[in-house]
Design a protein around this motif. Structure first.
Motif, PDB file in Angstrom:
ATOM      1  N   VAL A  39      37.708  15.331  51.847  1.00 37.98           N
ATOM      2  CA  VAL A  39      36.519  15.419  51.004  1.00 37.98           C
ATOM      3  C   VAL A  39      36.476  16.800  50.361  1.00 37.98           C
ATOM      4  N   SER A  40      36.081  16.832  49.088  1.00 38.17           N
ATOM      5  CA  SER A  40      35.815  18.092  48.399  1.00 38.17           C
ATOM      6  C   SER A  40      34.335  18.130  48.053  1.00 38.17           C
ATOM      7  N   MET A  41      33.730  19.275  48.279  1.00 38.32           N
ATOM      8  CA  MET A  41      32.309  19.466  47.976  1.00 38.32           C
ATOM      9  C   MET A  41      32.184  20.617  46.991  1.00 38.32           C
ATOM     10  N   MET A  42      31.466  20.392  45.897  1.00 41.93           N
ATOM     11  CA  MET A  42      31.191  21.432  44.917  1.00 41.93           C
ATOM     12  C   MET A  42      29.695  21.735  44.989  1.00 41.93           C
ATOM     13  N   ILE A  43      29.371  22.955  45.390  1.00 36.12           N
ATOM     14  CA  ILE A  43      27.991  23.340  45.664  1.00 36.12           C
ATOM     15  C   ILE A  43      27.580  24.450  44.700  1.00 36.12           C
ATOM     16  N   GLU A  44      26.521  24.208  43.926  1.00 35.04           N
ATOM     17  CA  GLU A  44      26.051  25.201  42.955  1.00 35.04           C
ATOM     18  C   GLU A  44      25.242  26.287  43.647  1.00 35.04           C
ATOM     19  N   MET A  45      25.711  27.536  43.525  1.00 31.58           N
ATOM     20  CA  MET A  45      24.989  28.665  44.099  1.00 31.58           C
ATOM     21  C   MET A  45      25.052  29.856  43.137  1.00 31.58           C
ATOM     22  N   PRO A  46      24.338  29.757  41.991  1.00 34.32           N
ATOM     23  CA  PRO A  46      24.393  30.844  41.007  1.00 34.32           C
ATOM     24  C   PRO A  46      23.826  32.148  41.576  1.00 34.32           C
ATOM     25  N   GLY A  47      24.511  33.230  41.254  1.00 31.60           N
ATOM     26  CA  GLY A  47      24.051  34.545  41.690  1.00 31.60           C
ATOM     27  C   GLY A  47      24.525  34.946  43.074  1.00 31.60           C
ATOM     28  N   VAL A  48      25.327  34.106  43.727  1.00 29.22           N
ATOM     29  CA  VAL A  48      25.822  34.402  45.071  1.00 29.22           C
ATOM     30  C   VAL A  48      27.267  34.876  44.958  1.00 29.22           C
ATOM     31  N   GLY A  49      27.574  35.997  45.621  1.00 28.54           N
ATOM     32  CA  GLY A  49      28.940  36.506  45.658  1.00 28.54           C
ATOM     33  C   GLY A  49      29.655  36.020  46.906  1.00 28.54           C
ATOM     34  N   PRO A  50      30.993  36.080  46.922  1.00 29.55           N
ATOM     35  CA  PRO A  50      31.756  35.608  48.080  1.00 29.55           C
ATOM     36  C   PRO A  50      31.352  36.290  49.384  1.00 29.55           C
ATOM     37  N   GLU A  51      30.979  37.551  49.315  1.00 28.54           N
ATOM     38  CA  GLU A  51      30.577  38.291  50.519  1.00 28.54           C
ATOM     39  C   GLU A  51      29.199  37.869  51.026  1.00 28.54           C
ATOM     40  N   ASP A  52      28.464  37.112  50.225  1.00 25.79           N
ATOM     41  CA  ASP A  52      27.116  36.678  50.594  1.00 25.79           C
ATOM     42  C   ASP A  52      27.046  35.209  50.990  1.00 25.79           C
ATOM     43  N   VAL A  53      28.204  34.588  51.217  1.00 28.49           N
ATOM     44  CA  VAL A  53      28.258  33.192  51.646  1.00 28.49           C
ATOM     45  C   VAL A  53      28.574  33.145  53.136  1.00 28.49           C
ATOM     46  N   GLU A  54      27.826  32.332  53.859  1.00 27.42           N
ATOM     47  CA  GLU A  54      28.076  32.127  55.287  1.00 27.42           C
ATOM     48  C   GLU A  54      28.226  30.622  55.522  1.00 27.42           C
ATOM     49  N   ILE A  55      29.372  30.233  56.078  1.00 33.43           N
ATOM     50  CA  ILE A  55      29.641  28.826  56.364  1.00 33.43           C
ATOM     51  C   ILE A  55      29.920  28.711  57.853  1.00 33.43           C
ATOM     52  N   THR A  56      29.165  27.843  58.525  1.00 36.00           N
ATOM     53  CA  THR A  56      29.368  27.642  59.954  1.00 36.00           C
ATOM     54  C   THR A  56      29.536  26.155  60.243  1.00 36.00           C
ATOM     55  N   LEU A  57      30.283  25.874  61.298  1.00 41.63           N
ATOM     56  CA  LEU A  57      30.462  24.507  61.764  1.00 41.63           C
ATOM     57  C   LEU A  57      30.201  24.509  63.263  1.00 41.63           C
ATOM     58  N   GLU A  58      29.126  23.831  63.648  1.00 40.89           N
ATOM     59  CA  GLU A  58      28.743  23.788  65.055  1.00 40.89           C
ATOM     60  C   GLU A  58      28.229  22.393  65.386  1.00 40.89           C
ATOM     61  N   ASN A  59      28.818  21.792  66.412  1.00 38.14           N
ATOM     62  CA  ASN A  59      28.439  20.434  66.825  1.00 38.14           C
ATOM     63  C   ASN A  59      28.479  19.459  65.652  1.00 38.14           C
ATOM     64  N   VAL A  61      27.949  19.921  62.615  1.00 38.33           N
ATOM     65  CA  VAL A  61      27.017  20.229  61.521  1.00 38.33           C
ATOM     66  C   VAL A  61      27.583  21.404  60.722  1.00 38.33           C
ATOM     67  N   LEU A  62      27.910  21.132  59.461  1.00 38.73           N
ATOM     68  CA  LEU A  62      28.414  22.148  58.548  1.00 38.73           C
ATOM     69  C   LEU A  62      27.223  22.747  57.811  1.00 38.73           C
ATOM     70  N   THR A  63      26.999  24.039  57.983  1.00 34.21           N
ATOM     71  CA  THR A  63      25.862  24.716  57.354  1.00 34.21           C
ATOM     72  C   THR A  63      26.386  25.755  56.371  1.00 34.21           C
ATOM     73  N   ALA A  91      22.857  21.780  54.819  1.00 32.90           N
ATOM     74  CA  ALA A  91      23.579  21.370  56.022  1.00 32.90           C
ATOM     75  C   ALA A  91      24.025  19.925  55.887  1.00 32.90           C
ATOM     76  N   PHE A  92      25.222  19.632  56.417  1.00 33.07           N
ATOM     77  CA  PHE A  92      25.800  18.297  56.393  1.00 33.07           C
ATOM     78  C   PHE A  92      26.330  17.971  57.787  1.00 33.07           C
ATOM     79  N   THR A  93      26.097  16.759  58.238  1.00 30.80           N
ATOM     80  CA  THR A  93      26.665  16.302  59.504  1.00 30.80           C
ATOM     81  C   THR A  93      27.980  15.597  59.194  1.00 30.80           C
ATOM     82  N   LEU A  94      29.056  16.083  59.796  1.00 27.70           N
ATOM     83  CA  LEU A  94      30.382  15.545  59.541  1.00 27.70           C
ATOM     84  C   LEU A  94      30.778  14.536  60.608  1.00 27.70           C
TER      85      LEU A  94
END
Length: 132
Positions: A39-59, A61-63, A91-94
Protein backbone atom coordinates in the motif's frame (compact mmCIF):
# COMPACT_ATOMS: atom_id res chain seq x y z
CA UNK A 1 -17.89 41.48 -1.13
CA UNK A 2 -17.60 42.25 2.59
CA UNK A 3 -20.37 39.78 3.45
CA UNK A 4 -18.56 37.07 1.43
CA UNK A 5 -15.39 37.70 3.42
CA UNK A 6 -17.31 37.49 6.68
CA UNK A 7 -18.87 34.17 5.66
CA UNK A 8 -15.46 32.77 4.69
CA UNK A 9 -14.08 33.77 8.09
CA UNK A 10 -17.02 32.07 9.83
CA UNK A 11 -16.09 28.76 8.17
CA UNK A 12 -12.92 28.41 10.24
CA UNK A 13 -13.11 24.95 11.85
CA UNK A 14 -13.95 25.30 15.51
CA UNK A 15 -14.21 21.59 16.23
CA UNK A 16 -10.53 20.80 15.52
CA UNK A 17 -8.70 19.58 18.63
CA UNK A 18 -6.01 21.82 20.08
CA UNK A 19 -2.45 21.31 21.27
CA UNK A 20 -1.53 22.21 24.86
CA UNK A 21 -0.11 25.47 23.47
CA UNK A 22 -3.46 26.41 21.90
CA UNK A 23 -2.67 25.50 18.28
CA UNK A 24 -5.05 23.42 16.19
CA UNK A 25 -4.53 19.79 15.17
CA UNK A 26 -5.81 18.88 11.72
CA UNK A 27 -6.53 15.47 10.19
CA UNK A 28 -4.58 15.53 6.91
CA UNK A 29 -6.19 14.45 3.67
CA UNK A 30 -4.91 11.04 2.60
CA UNK A 31 -4.98 9.06 -0.65
CA UNK A 32 -4.38 5.31 -0.38
CA UNK A 33 -3.36 3.10 -3.31
CA UNK A 34 -3.23 -0.69 -3.00
CA UNK A 35 -1.11 -2.98 -5.19
CA UNK A 36 -0.09 -6.62 -5.00
CA UNK A 37 3.17 -5.54 -3.35
CA UNK A 38 1.57 -3.39 -0.64
CA UNK A 39 0.00 0.00 0.00
CA UNK A 40 1.12 3.56 -0.73
CA UNK A 41 -0.31 6.45 1.26
CA UNK A 42 -0.04 10.08 0.15
CA UNK A 43 -0.72 12.41 3.07
CA UNK A 44 -1.03 16.19 2.63
CA UNK A 45 0.92 18.10 5.27
CA UNK A 46 1.68 21.60 3.94
CA UNK A 47 4.23 23.56 5.93
CA UNK A 48 5.77 20.48 7.58
CA UNK A 49 9.48 19.75 7.12
CA UNK A 50 11.05 16.27 7.21
CA UNK A 51 12.53 16.97 10.66
CA UNK A 52 9.03 17.76 11.98
CA UNK A 53 7.41 14.45 10.99
CA UNK A 54 7.00 11.67 13.55
CA UNK A 55 5.80 8.24 12.42
CA UNK A 56 5.24 5.47 14.94
CA UNK A 57 3.94 1.93 14.69
CA UNK A 58 2.70 0.36 17.90
CA UNK A 59 0.29 -2.56 18.28
CA UNK A 60 -0.50 -2.36 14.53
CA UNK A 61 -1.52 1.32 14.83
CA UNK A 62 0.42 3.56 12.45
CA UNK A 63 0.40 7.14 13.75
CA UNK A 64 1.64 10.10 11.70
CA UNK A 65 2.25 13.49 13.28
CA UNK A 66 3.50 16.65 11.61
CA UNK A 67 4.46 19.88 13.36
CA UNK A 68 4.02 23.23 11.63
CA UNK A 69 6.05 26.29 12.53
CA UNK A 70 3.76 29.25 11.69
CA UNK A 71 5.39 31.95 9.61
CA UNK A 72 3.87 35.41 9.84
CA UNK A 73 5.71 38.65 9.21
CA UNK A 74 6.02 40.56 12.46
CA UNK A 75 5.54 43.90 10.73
CA UNK A 76 2.14 43.00 9.24
CA UNK A 77 -1.24 42.67 10.93
CA UNK A 78 -3.54 39.88 9.76
CA UNK A 79 -6.87 41.29 8.55
CA UNK A 80 -8.43 38.14 7.09
CA UNK A 81 -7.41 34.47 7.18
CA UNK A 82 -8.90 31.56 5.27
CA UNK A 83 -6.08 29.10 5.85
CA UNK A 84 -5.88 27.68 9.35
CA UNK A 85 -2.40 26.85 10.56
CA UNK A 86 -1.84 23.95 12.87
CA UNK A 87 -0.23 20.59 13.37
CA UNK A 88 -1.34 17.36 11.69
CA UNK A 89 -2.17 13.97 13.16
CA UNK A 90 -3.65 10.81 11.68
CA UNK A 91 -3.74 7.16 12.76
CA UNK A 92 -4.43 3.95 10.82
CA UNK A 93 -4.88 0.41 12.09
CA UNK A 94 -2.91 -1.99 9.90
CA UNK A 95 -3.59 -5.65 9.26
CA UNK A 96 -0.86 -8.17 9.98
CA UNK A 97 -0.15 -8.45 6.22
CA UNK A 98 2.46 -5.66 6.26
CA UNK A 99 6.19 -5.91 6.96
CA UNK A 100 6.88 -3.24 9.62
CA UNK A 101 10.66 -3.39 9.05
CA UNK A 102 10.36 -2.31 5.42
CA UNK A 103 8.01 0.70 5.76
CA UNK A 104 9.49 3.76 4.03
CA UNK A 105 8.57 7.45 4.19
CA UNK A 106 9.41 10.40 1.93
CA UNK A 107 8.29 14.04 2.23
CA UNK A 108 8.22 16.15 -0.92
CA UNK A 109 6.40 19.44 -1.57
CA UNK A 110 4.12 19.09 1.45
CA UNK A 111 3.09 15.50 0.66
CA UNK A 112 4.28 12.62 2.83
CA UNK A 113 4.39 9.34 0.90
CA UNK A 114 4.46 6.16 2.96
CA UNK A 115 5.20 2.83 1.32
CA UNK A 116 3.95 -0.17 3.29
CA UNK A 117 5.15 -3.40 1.64
CA UNK A 118 3.29 -6.62 2.27
CA UNK A 119 5.10 -9.34 4.17
CA UNK A 120 6.43 -11.98 1.73
CA UNK A 121 4.02 -14.61 3.06
CA UNK A 122 1.07 -12.24 2.51
CA UNK A 123 1.87 -11.40 -1.12
CA UNK A 124 -0.20 -13.10 -3.79
CA UNK A 125 1.47 -16.09 -5.40
CA UNK A 126 0.96 -17.42 -8.86
CA UNK A 127 0.33 -21.15 -8.93
CA UNK A 128 1.49 -23.00 -12.01
CA UNK A 129 -0.91 -25.48 -13.59
CA UNK A 130 0.56 -28.69 -14.98
CA UNK A 131 -0.94 -30.61 -17.84
CA UNK A 132 -1.98 -34.17 -16.95
Amino acid sequence: MTSDMARATDKTPTDAPETPGGGRIYRPLTDIVETDQGVSMMIEMPGVGPEDVEITLENRVLTIRGRVHPTRPETLELVHAEYGEGDFERAFTLSEDFDPDRIEAELRNGVLTLTLPRAPEAQPRKIAVRAA
